[in-house]
Design an enzyme around this catalytic site. Structure first.
Site, PDB file in Angstrom:
ATOM      1  N   CYS A 127       1.416   1.464   4.202  1.00  0.00           N
ATOM      2  CA  CYS A 127       2.103   0.622   5.192  1.00  0.00           C
ATOM      3  C   CYS A 127       2.363   1.348   6.510  1.00  0.00           C
ATOM      4  CB  CYS A 127       3.399   0.079   4.612  1.00  0.00           C
ATOM      5  SG  CYS A 127       4.526   1.342   4.016  1.00  0.00           S
ATOM      6  N   GLY A 179      12.488 -10.610  -0.692  1.00  0.00           N
ATOM      7  CA  GLY A 179      11.986  -9.607   0.236  1.00  0.00           C
ATOM      8  C   GLY A 179      10.728 -10.150   0.879  1.00  0.00           C
ATOM      9  N   GLY A 225       3.745 -11.750   4.844  1.00  0.00           N
ATOM     10  CA  GLY A 225       2.456 -12.034   4.211  1.00  0.00           C
ATOM     11  C   GLY A 225       2.521 -13.299   3.378  1.00  0.00           C
ATOM     12  N   VAL A 226       1.365 -13.708   2.869  1.00  0.00           N
ATOM     13  CA  VAL A 226       1.286 -14.976   2.138  1.00  0.00           C
ATOM     14  C   VAL A 226       1.976 -14.904   0.773  1.00  0.00           C
ATOM     15  CG1 VAL A 226      -0.992 -14.532   1.085  1.00  0.00           C
ATOM     16  CG2 VAL A 226      -0.266 -16.888   1.537  1.00  0.00           C
ATOM     17  N   CYS A 253       8.221   4.032  -2.649  1.00  0.00           N
ATOM     18  CA  CYS A 253       8.879   2.986  -1.856  1.00  0.00           C
ATOM     19  C   CYS A 253       9.518   1.946  -2.776  1.00  0.00           C
ATOM     20  CB  CYS A 253       7.875   2.322  -0.926  1.00  0.00           C
ATOM     21  SG  CYS A 253       8.601   1.003   0.065  1.00  0.00           S
TER      22      CYS A 253
END
Length: 371
Positions: free
Chosen positions: A200, A13, A17-18, A104
């Site tokens: 988010c 997933g 992002g890093v 989530c």
């Protein structure tokens, strides 16, 4: 016998992002058959037509091309709206402070998305969470991430044995600083990208402005427990127990805090002092209680530690099941600003045992005016 890495398909997933970028890189380096998938859960196009999800997906594409893995995007906006956002609004309407990240993870990332990954022939779903899984004992145990400051098991507390058996957390045994180093060494496109913060679907927007688009605000009185009016509040949903900022009460003496709510009368109770006794409790009831592995509560009662909010220290507690997914949690001492709607998460040392949602809060046998 376990499959060899090259015969094991892992869907990662990827958020853009890093952390998830490095998770994908490490799995690829370990020889797994890796697919990167970007989840779109929210249409976040702002007033200027700018959409951060588009930018994030472009970062995912760049990283996947660098690593040399296929990538896709999948849309879960409908499920997210029904399972996470509606819950978020309902909780605020009820005067509580929800934790959408927990919901989530439970309903989208490790249910809808996991099912999608398995339908693609995946053996595992991997994410960039700071947590670990231990498969050595027959059952799968979820352990805290090694980077104490980044540990995310608090948000993963609702994962069950079936979900955990299909999950990998490739960066769970790394420090955040090392994750950044790995990204820089590999010259990943996301190496210097700053971490996302906040909820988010709100992103960088003002929380009050965002919430007022969906729930009409009902201003009312701010008063002390003695009935002295200290000002007006903008709507109970904007305040959480223990909150200091945004009350707008001037004057001398110690700072003012939100210490209670009366939903029926639309009153926000306030009082002075960080260590005000009104902010302390010694027991809660919890709903939606679930456990990461079977048999943990066979005796119906357990002593362990608990966190009542993210990055808070652990507190010793006794948990007693009062229904299928309901429990009474008695603290060993008193805890400050325990807030209805937030997650209570149980631990035994490094292991995350499960958790639930804080419902009612008590002190000395009396239910507090927290919702």
């Amino acid at each position: 016998m376990e499959k060899r890495p090259e015969d094991t398909r892992v869907v990662v997933g990827m958020s853009g992002g890093v952390d998830s970028s490095v998770a994908a890189l490490l799995l690829k380096e370990q020889g797994y058959d890796v697919i990167g998938i970007f989840m779109k859960n929210w249409d976040d196009t702002d007033e200027n037509g700018f959409c951060t999800a588009t930018e994030d997906y472009e970062d995912v594409i760049r990283v996947c091309n660098q690593i040399g893995i296929p990538y896709y995007a999948v849309n879960f906006e409908k499920q997210y709206w029904e399972k996470v956002f509606q819950y978020f609004l309902d909780e605020y309407k009820a005067g509580r402070t929800p934790n959408p990240d927990v919901m989530c993870n439970k309903e989208i990332k490790f249910k809808a998305f996991l099912d999608h990954a398995l339908s693609l022939g995946a053996d595992y779903l991997a994410t960039g969470h700071y947590a670990r899984v231990d498969r050595s004992a027959g059952t799968v145990r979820m352990l805290r991430g090694l980077d104490e400051n980044k540990d995310q098991t608090y948000f993963l507390n609702q994962l069950n044995q079936e979900q955990l058996s299909k999950v990998m957390f490739p960066i769970g045994d790394l420090q955040k600083s090392r994750v950044r180093e790995i990204a820089k060494e590999a010259e990943l496109a996301t190496a210097a990208k700053k971490d996302s913060t906040g909820i988010c679907f709100i992103g960088e927007r003002n929380f009050k402005t965002f919430l007022s688009q969906y729930l009409p605000a009902q201003p009312g009185d701010m008063m002390t427990m003695d009935g002295e009016v200290k000002g007006r509040h903008d709507g109970l949903m904007y305040y959480t127990i223990g909150q200091r900022h945004g009350l707008g009460i001037g004057g001398s003496g110690e700072p003012w805090f939100a210490v209670g709510k009366d939903l029926e009368k639309n009153i926000l109770y306030v009082d002075q002092g960080f260590h005000n006794p009104l902010l302390y409790s010694d027991k809660i009831t919890a709903t939606n209680v679930s456990w990461t592995r079977p048999g943990l509560m066979d005796g119906g009662e357990m002593t362990c530690t608990a966190k009542f909010r993210y990055r808070q220290e652990d507190h010793k507690v006794t948990v007693k099941m009062t229904g299928d997914d309901e429990a009474e949690v008695i603290f060993d001492g008193q805890v400050r600003a325990v807030t209805p709607g937030q997650a209570v998460v149980f631990y035994d040392g490094e292991e995350c045992l499960g958790g639930g949602t804080i419902d009612d809060v008590y002190k000395d046998g009396t239910k507090l005016w927290y919702v």
